[in-house]
Structures are given as C-alpha cells and as structure tokens.
Design a protein around this motif. Structure first.
Motif, short mmCIF file in Angstrom:
data_model
loop_
_atom_site.label_atom_id
_atom_site.label_comp_id
_atom_site.label_asym_id
_atom_site.label_seq_id
_atom_site.Cartn_x
_atom_site.Cartn_y
_atom_site.Cartn_z
N MET A 1 1.09 -1.11 0.09
CA MET A 1 0.17 0.02 -0.07
C MET A 1 0.68 1.36 0.12
O MET A 1 1.86 1.27 0.64
N LEU A 2 0.38 2.07 -0.72
CA LEU A 2 1.21 3.47 -0.78
C LEU A 2 0.24 4.67 -0.10
O LEU A 2 -0.76 4.43 -0.09
N ILE A 3 0.78 5.59 0.49
CA ILE A 3 -0.11 6.77 0.92
C ILE A 3 0.35 8.04 0.31
O ILE A 3 1.73 8.31 -0.06
N LEU A 4 -0.52 8.75 -0.46
CA LEU A 4 -0.48 9.72 -1.06
C LEU A 4 -0.97 11.11 -0.23
O LEU A 4 -2.02 11.01 0.26
N ARG A 5 0.03 11.89 -0.34
CA ARG A 5 -0.13 13.31 0.38
C ARG A 5 -0.22 14.51 -0.55
O ARG A 5 0.49 14.62 -1.34
N ALA A 6 -1.61 14.97 -0.48
CA ALA A 6 -2.09 16.17 -1.35
C ALA A 6 -2.90 17.00 -0.73
O ALA A 6 -3.32 16.68 0.41
N GLU A 7 -3.09 18.29 -1.34
CA GLU A 7 -4.08 19.40 -0.94
C GLU A 7 -5.47 18.54 -1.41
O GLU A 7 -5.59 18.61 -2.61
N LEU A 8 -6.29 18.62 -0.54
CA LEU A 8 -7.78 18.25 -0.94
C LEU A 8 -8.44 19.38 -1.51
O LEU A 8 -8.65 20.49 -0.85
N LEU A 9 -8.72 19.46 -2.84
CA LEU A 9 -9.41 20.59 -3.57
C LEU A 9 -10.97 20.47 -3.45
O LEU A 9 -11.83 21.66 -3.19
N GLY A 10 -11.54 19.34 -3.46
CA GLY A 10 -12.86 19.07 -3.40
C GLY A 10 -13.33 17.66 -3.51
O GLY A 10 -12.52 16.66 -3.73
N ILE A 11 -14.67 17.37 -3.60
CA ILE A 11 -15.24 15.90 -3.20
C ILE A 11 -16.36 15.87 -4.05
O ILE A 11 -17.17 17.00 -3.97
N TYR A 12 -16.40 14.96 -4.76
CA TYR A 12 -17.71 14.89 -5.80
C TYR A 12 -18.01 13.32 -6.19
O TYR A 12 -17.20 12.67 -5.93
N LYS A 13 -19.21 13.26 -6.60
CA LYS A 13 -19.75 12.03 -7.02
C LYS A 13 -19.63 11.94 -8.60
O LYS A 13 -20.39 12.78 -9.09
N ALA A 14 -19.11 11.04 -9.05
CA ALA A 14 -19.26 10.86 -10.52
C ALA A 14 -20.62 10.54 -10.90
O ALA A 14 -21.35 10.17 -10.23
N ASN A 15 -20.63 11.01 -12.39
CA ASN A 15 -22.28 10.40 -12.66
C ASN A 15 -22.20 9.05 -12.93
O ASN A 15 -21.30 8.11 -13.13
N ASP A 16 -23.48 8.38 -12.83
CA ASP A 16 -23.80 7.05 -12.86
C ASP A 16 -23.57 6.63 -14.48
O ASP A 16 -23.74 7.51 -15.42
#
Length: 86
Positions: A1-16
């Motif tokens: 497993m890897l850990i990615l460290r980054a700035e969270l810009l947003g959260i969204y749900k992709a279209n069905d």
C-alpha cells in the motif's frame, strides 16, 4: 500500500453510467480532487491535479472541513501512474 499526500480541493460523486446495450446502471464513485505538489530539481514546483476514487466506506473520512488542507490517502496503482483509493 502507498500513501499519497496532497491538498484536498474538493469531493464529488461521478455520474452514473448506463450501458446502452444492456441498460445496466453502474453507480458513479465518490472521488477526491487533489492537488499534488512535486519539487523539481531546479527548485520549481510542479502541481498535478488528481481525481482519486474512494470506496463508499471511506467517504466519511474526507469531510468538507478538510478542503484546502493537506491529507493522506491510502492508494494503490493501476498501470503506470493512475491511483485509486483503498
């Protein structure tokens, strides 16, 4: 497993997605929109926008109060440089 460290810009749900032949519907995944900062050899900074899908069970870990902050996401790699949340 890897850990990615980054700035969270947003959260969204992709279209069905609906398969045109069968009519089967695939529910869109929740995705984190991240900005990765990579220091280059000449001292400049390369910024890369990443959309990382995460399992439904982990959505609650990434609340709106974390937007604009650096977070860590457990990821795995698909192919050469594609990440997905685990």
């Amino acid at each position: 497993m890897l850990i990615l460290r980054a700035e969270l810009l947003g959260i969204y749900k992709a279209n069905d997605f609906t398969d045109k032949k069968t009519g089967a519907v695939t529910i869109g995944k929740t995705k984190l929109q991240l900005m990765s900062h990579q220091n280059m050899q000449d001292g400049s900074t390369k910024m890369t926008l990443l959309d990382i899908s995460i399992p439904d069970s982990k959505v609650k870990l990434y609340t709106k109060d974390k937007i604009g902050k650096t977070i860590e996401v457990d990821v795995a790699i698909i192919g050469d440089v594609k990440y997905y949340g685990i």
